[in-house]
Design an enzyme around this catalytic site. Structure first.
Site, PDB file in Angstrom:
ATOM      1  N   LEU A   1      -4.992  -7.688  18.821  1.00  0.00           N
ATOM      2  CA  LEU A   1      -4.892  -6.283  17.538  1.00  0.00           C
ATOM      3  C   LEU A   1      -4.787  -5.809  19.440  1.00  0.00           C
ATOM      4  CD1 LEU A   1      -6.966  -6.699  14.858  1.00  0.00           C
ATOM      5  CD2 LEU A   1      -4.791  -7.366  15.441  1.00  0.00           C
TER       6      LEU A   1
ATOM      7  N   MET B   1      -8.835  -1.733  25.569  1.00  0.00           N
ATOM      8  CA  MET B   1      -9.229  -2.707  24.584  1.00  0.00           C
ATOM      9  C   MET B   1      -8.513  -3.386  24.035  1.00  0.00           C
ATOM     10  SD  MET B   1     -11.010  -3.448  28.016  1.00  0.00           S
ATOM     11  CE  MET B   1     -11.982  -2.728  28.912  1.00  0.00           C
ATOM     12  N   CYS B   2      -8.893  -4.122  23.510  1.00  0.00           N
ATOM     13  CA  CYS B   2      -8.042  -5.075  21.989  1.00  0.00           C
ATOM     14  C   CYS B   2      -9.138  -5.766  21.605  1.00  0.00           C
ATOM     15  CB  CYS B   2      -7.627  -6.389  23.258  1.00  0.00           C
ATOM     16  SG  CYS B   2      -5.929  -5.680  24.113  1.00  0.00           S
ATOM     17  N   GLU B   3      -8.678  -6.251  20.345  1.00  0.00           N
ATOM     18  CA  GLU B   3      -9.591  -6.724  19.434  1.00  0.00           C
ATOM     19  C   GLU B   3      -8.972  -8.679  19.562  1.00  0.00           C
ATOM     20  OE1 GLU B   3     -12.572  -6.677  17.279  1.00  0.00           O
ATOM     21  OE2 GLU B   3     -12.292  -4.546  18.146  1.00  0.00           O
TER      22      GLU B   3
ATOM     23  N   GLN C   1      -8.833  -9.941  26.047  1.00  0.00           N
ATOM     24  CA  GLN C   1      -9.622  -8.820  25.639  1.00  0.00           C
ATOM     25  C   GLN C   1     -10.388  -8.337  27.410  1.00  0.00           C
ATOM     26  OE1 GLN C   1     -13.072  -7.443  25.157  1.00  0.00           O
ATOM     27  NE2 GLN C   1     -13.294  -5.472  23.102  1.00  0.00           N
TER      28      GLN C   1
END
Lengths: 262, 262
Positions: free
Chosen positions: A78, A1-3, A108
């Site tokens: 990110l 996953m991402c931020e 995300q």
């Protein structure tokens, strides 16, 4: 996953402090090492920055922390890659132009079988991520619906989000440069700041800042992120299935007939 | 007017040396202080950078010189504003997506009554420069002509360039990420490098570089600029009215039936 990181302000706000804290999640306080990107809507236009390096190791990420670009809207991302390899073309934010405005998108999530979302061809992905495919599909929906008010866009995004969140995790931010939209399928929080600002501390870097010295007394702005960025107690969680719109620094009442584009 | 820099290579080439020299024209060796931008087509995608500061005073321009981004195609631009104020939205390069590819555009020139060029609405300027208007108009022409070979695109750009150069000065570079096109109404020069490379000296900064240490023996690349960048003697001037295409590092013979997109 991402931020994810988002910001919407009623007048240009320095973005350096938020970015300097957030970027620690790209390799120090989080495993999101597969590149980063950030888009800034400024009074004088939009520009963005992309890098395939981890934000904690990138001189570009450092420069953005120092440069303190004053923005009305910011969307930062990110990446922890799942769908699509670590390449510039797969690095958020993605943008598309529609009706003379640049739309900017971060996500995300991870969506199963995203290819079932049919694209008209008007908006075409340049990379191979699920997120960019979904973005182009959302742009198709917005184009077809001819929404041009905040309430309409927000409601359409909520309906699309409900469909997409049945395919997996889908937290996203989207902006046309006037409004910041967000949909939460699982995790997102937000905080509105206004005078008196006081001193706050980054949960990621430990850096303190006296916001009073950096904001005008009539500045109002909202931060959004996957998890709280600072020690302030008034971060609010979004609920799964919720869509929100932020204009002029604060949450828009999308049920109000006044929720029209400025 | 402005300063242009272009590069096309058969394999990724470090861009730092060319950029470090070129950026001196944005305030030291030239009056082009009204912002700058540079787009890089890399193996892993396209990204670009824009700044409203003079390149000689911008930490972002310094970083791009140090970062040495390896690129297949580069389009750099130093602005001296005439039409359109000094704003991020008016800073080259401009890009548009067409048929799944990102097209990138830079221009040196000034065109009288550019508003007579009618836009279809498919490609819409986000800023207020003559150059972005012309870019959208050129994209309309390419879309309508459905050109998909290098010869066809180059010939169309030559015809458009002839019309535009009757409206003023029109030197431009355009790329779809595979080919670098250029049109010269007044001033443009180019140079192809291949082994043995030797040592060259920037005319702008005086910096020397041993290219042998930075290129593979089979690297071939072409640089284009408003005026020569280095002390090498084989810079060639383009002629007014000339359009050229560069693929795989060197000039394409657009009269050849083999001049098709890779």
């Amino acid at each position: 996953m991402c931020e994810l990181l988002g910001m919407n302000a009623n007048k240009p706000v320095e973005t350096g402090f938020s970015w300097r804290g957030f970027k620690h999640r790209g390799g120090v306080n989080g495993p999101h090492r597969d590149g980063f990107g950030v888009g800034f809507y400024r009074r004088d236009g939009y520009h963005d920055f992309h890098d395939v390096r981890a934000s904690v190791e990138s001189p570009l990420a450092d420069l953005l922390g120092q440069d303190n670009i004053p923005a009305l809207i910011m969307l930062g991302h990110l990446r922890q890659a799942n769908e699509g390899s670590v390449e510039i073309r797969n690095t958020y934010p993605f943008t598309q132009a529609m009706k003379g405005r640049r739309w900017c998108y971060t996500m995300q999530g991870q969506l199963e079988e995203f290819e079932v979302l049919e694209l008209s061809g008007r908006f075409t992905p340049l990379g191979t991520t699920d997120g960019e495919h979904v973005f182009c599909w959302l742009m198709d929906q917005l184009w077809q619906a001819e929404c041009d008010d905040v309430s309409g866009v927000c409601e359409l995004l909520r309906q699309c989000g409900d469909r997409l969140s049945r395919m997996g995790v889908f937290n996203m931010m989207l902006s046309d440069g006037r409004t910041l939209y967000t949909y939460c399928s699982k995790k997102m929080c937000w905080l509105t700041r206004r005078a008196p600002f006081g001193t706050v501390t980054s949960l990621d870097s430990g850096e303190h800042i006296d916001l009073e010295a950096h904001c005008d007394s009539d500045t109002v702005y909202t931060l959004l992120a996957t998890t709280p960025l600072t020690s302030e107690s008034d971060w609010q969680d979004m609920h799964p299935g919720e869509a929100m719109a932020f204009c002029n620094g604060e949450r828009c009442d999308v049920s109000s007939p006044e929720a029209v584009l400025a």
